[in-house]
Scaffold this motif. Structure first.
Motif, mmCIF file in Angstrom:
data_model
loop_
_atom_site.group_PDB
_atom_site.id
_atom_site.type_symbol
_atom_site.label_atom_id
_atom_site.label_comp_id
_atom_site.label_asym_id
_atom_site.label_seq_id
_atom_site.Cartn_x
_atom_site.Cartn_y
_atom_site.Cartn_z
ATOM 1 N N VAL A 1 16.888 5.870 49.318
ATOM 2 C CA VAL A 1 17.181 4.776 50.240
ATOM 3 C C VAL A 1 18.523 4.134 49.898
ATOM 4 O O VAL A 1 19.345 3.865 50.778
ATOM 5 C CB VAL A 1 16.041 3.743 50.193
ATOM 6 C CG1 VAL A 1 16.367 2.536 51.064
ATOM 7 C CG2 VAL A 1 14.723 4.380 50.618
ATOM 8 N N ASP B 1 21.703 6.096 50.849
ATOM 9 C CA ASP B 1 22.005 5.958 52.273
ATOM 10 C C ASP B 1 22.552 4.565 52.590
ATOM 11 O O ASP B 1 23.635 4.411 53.170
ATOM 12 C CB ASP B 1 20.738 6.235 53.074
ATOM 13 C CG ASP B 1 20.962 6.302 54.576
ATOM 14 O OD1 ASP B 1 21.785 5.534 55.093
ATOM 15 O OD2 ASP B 1 20.298 7.116 55.243
ATOM 16 N N LEU B 2 21.844 3.515 52.177
ATOM 17 C CA LEU B 2 22.216 2.156 52.568
ATOM 18 C C LEU B 2 23.500 1.671 51.922
ATOM 19 O O LEU B 2 24.170 0.776 52.458
ATOM 20 C CB LEU B 2 21.084 1.191 52.225
ATOM 21 C CG LEU B 2 19.817 1.271 53.082
ATOM 22 C CD1 LEU B 2 18.777 0.290 52.577
ATOM 23 C CD2 LEU B 2 20.130 1.027 54.550
ATOM 24 N N HIS C 1 25.954 -1.535 52.674
ATOM 25 C CA HIS C 1 25.239 -2.656 52.080
ATOM 26 C C HIS C 1 25.493 -2.692 50.582
ATOM 27 O O HIS C 1 25.739 -1.660 49.962
ATOM 28 C CB HIS C 1 23.726 -2.548 52.317
ATOM 29 C CG HIS C 1 23.318 -2.656 53.750
ATOM 30 N ND1 HIS C 1 23.448 -1.612 54.639
ATOM 31 C CD2 HIS C 1 22.782 -3.696 54.456
ATOM 32 C CE1 HIS C 1 23.016 -1.991 55.832
ATOM 33 N NE2 HIS C 1 22.607 -3.256 55.743
ATOM 34 N N CYS D 1 23.670 -2.886 47.317
ATOM 35 C CA CYS D 1 22.304 -2.594 46.892
ATOM 36 C C CYS D 1 22.119 -2.963 45.419
ATOM 37 O O CYS D 1 22.813 -2.424 44.549
ATOM 38 C CB CYS D 1 21.982 -1.121 47.103
ATOM 39 S SG CYS D 1 21.991 -0.617 48.843
ATOM 40 N N ALA E 1 15.430 4.126 55.088
ATOM 41 C CA ALA E 1 16.789 3.575 55.164
ATOM 42 C C ALA E 1 17.170 3.262 56.605
ATOM 43 O O ALA E 1 17.773 2.213 56.892
ATOM 44 C CB ALA E 1 17.780 4.550 54.548
ATOM 45 N N ARG E 2 16.811 4.142 57.516
ATOM 46 C CA ARG E 2 17.126 3.920 58.928
ATOM 47 C C ARG E 2 16.420 2.668 59.448
ATOM 48 O O ARG E 2 17.013 1.856 60.168
ATOM 49 C CB ARG E 2 16.704 5.158 59.727
ATOM 50 C CG ARG E 2 17.048 5.107 61.204
ATOM 51 C CD ARG E 2 16.904 6.486 61.851
ATOM 52 N NE ARG E 2 15.573 7.055 61.668
ATOM 53 C CZ ARG E 2 15.304 8.101 60.889
ATOM 54 N NH1 ARG E 2 16.263 8.698 60.218
ATOM 55 N NH2 ARG E 2 14.066 8.560 60.799
ATOM 56 N N ILE F 1 15.398 0.050 57.685
ATOM 57 C CA ILE F 1 15.980 -1.150 57.069
ATOM 58 C C ILE F 1 17.324 -1.479 57.705
ATOM 59 O O ILE F 1 17.608 -2.634 58.026
ATOM 60 C CB ILE F 1 16.119 -0.954 55.547
ATOM 61 C CG1 ILE F 1 14.740 -0.859 54.892
ATOM 62 C CG2 ILE F 1 16.926 -2.104 54.930
ATOM 63 C CD1 ILE F 1 14.788 -0.476 53.424
ATOM 64 N N ARG F 2 18.171 -0.463 57.896
ATOM 65 C CA ARG F 2 19.486 -0.707 58.478
ATOM 66 C C ARG F 2 19.348 -1.304 59.883
ATOM 67 O O ARG F 2 20.053 -2.267 60.235
ATOM 68 C CB ARG F 2 20.294 0.593 58.524
ATOM 69 C CG ARG F 2 21.670 0.418 59.168
ATOM 70 C CD ARG F 2 22.505 1.678 59.123
ATOM 71 N NE ARG F 2 23.068 1.894 57.791
ATOM 72 C CZ ARG F 2 22.677 2.866 56.945
ATOM 73 N NH1 ARG F 2 21.711 3.708 57.309
ATOM 74 N NH2 ARG F 2 23.254 2.983 55.773
ATOM 75 N N THR G 1 20.568 -5.069 60.926
ATOM 76 C CA THR G 1 21.595 -5.147 61.964
ATOM 77 C C THR G 1 21.137 -5.963 63.163
ATOM 78 O O THR G 1 21.915 -6.744 63.739
ATOM 79 C CB THR G 1 21.994 -3.738 62.420
ATOM 80 O OG1 THR G 1 22.477 -2.992 61.299
ATOM 81 C CG2 THR G 1 23.070 -3.792 63.494
#
Length: 303
Positions: A47, A50-51, A55, A57, A276-277, A279-280, A284
């Motif tokens: 995760v 990706d983020l 971001h 992290c 991750a998708r 959360i993003r 957003t």
């Protein structure tokens, strides 16, 4: 302790309970991760990789049984005590207006954070975790017996050397659909084998396990007004039932549920890209930009 290079630069911060090791990577809105027992920051590696593209992290190794640095004697390892430790970590690391993302036992801790220490939290993401009277889930309740003493934990940790034991329902077998890589499993289980301080901390945590904490905090979750995402697995084995996600969502004033398929409770192991998708998209679309300042993290001195 965590070994994944993708988690970023290693730092240590001191809180009253002792030293907390954490990793930092990426720039942008700040996300702080909480893991569960006999796990560490490595559970978030896919995760975070990706983020971290957009971001900041922050991935600590919380003292929950797979950490390297012993906490001070007398540390409160109850869920409210660990939640206070999380708040003190955020203050010591100069972090504010963060998205708190949690899994497993870390999710139970996060519920106490938003109930008792919400001032630094801009939003909450819960992946499958302990809630209500499901603390800890039935398949691993033997930990409450074997884990109460350091010698019992040493015996338990020795058995976790073997892959076939790791995949048993009473170990990690119900947590993922796919086997956890060997190096990551070593990072989860070796500290209990090799570090007396880790065993001492974890035994204190096990002795503090009580479902009264998760039952009680549920009554206070309606007081957290910020956005909440429950990214929950549609798992086959009901370790953390999906209906608990919907029940939690009904308690928070502003919550949504996103179901993740083909996954066990450790969604970050089985489906890191989907997590991750989710959360993003949540950050957003649901978190106001002014609630998440892009502040630099102050450099901490290693000890």
């Amino acid at each position: 302790m965590s070994v994944s290079a993708v988690l970023g630069e290693r730092r240590i911060v001191q809180v009253p309970e002792g030293p907390i090791e954490y990793r930092v990577t990426g720039t942008g809105p700040t996300i702080v991760f909480l893991h569960g027992i006999i796990a560490n920051g490595d559970v978030w590696r896919g995760v975070v990789e990706d983020l971290a593209r957009d971001h900041c992290c922050i991935t600590p190794d919380w003292p929950l049984g797979a950490h390297a640095l012993k906490m001070r004697d007398g540390t409160d390892f109850s869920l409210p005590g660990i939640a206070q430790m999380v708040d003190r970590f955020l203050a010591a690391a100069n972090l504010d207006s963060v998205v708190l993302v949690a899994n497993d036992t870390g999710g139970a801790v996060a519920q106490h954070v938003v109930a008792d220490h919400a001032q630094r939290i801009a939003a909450l993401v819960l992946t499958p975790c302990d809630a209500f009277d499901n603390f800890v889930p039935l398949p691993i309740r033997h930990l409450r017996l074997l884990g109460r003493t350091s010698w019992g934990l040493w015996v338990l940790a020795q058995t976790l050397r073997w892959r076939w034991v790791q995949r048993l329902p009473i170990a990690f077998g119900l947590l993922t659909e796919r086997a956890i890589p060997d190096d990551i499993m070593r990072s989860y289980t070796a500290p209990l084998r090799d570090r007396p301080g880790t065993r001492s901390d974890f035994a204190a945590l096990v002795r503090a396990i009580d479902p009264m904490y998760t039952v009680e905090v549920a009554t206070r979750l309606p007081g957290f007004p910020k956005p909440v995402l429950l990214a929950w697995a549609r798992e086959r084995r009901r370790f953390f039932p999906l209906e608990h996600a919907h029940r939690l969502a009904g308690l928070f004033p502003d919550a949504t549920v996103e179901v993740i398929d083909d996954s066990g409770p450790f969604v970050t192991e089985d489906q890191p890209a989907a997590v991750a998708r989710a959360i993003r998209h949540f950050v957003t679309t649901r978190v106001e930009p002014h609630d998440m300042p892009r502040q630099p993290l102050s450099k901490q001195t290693e000890i």
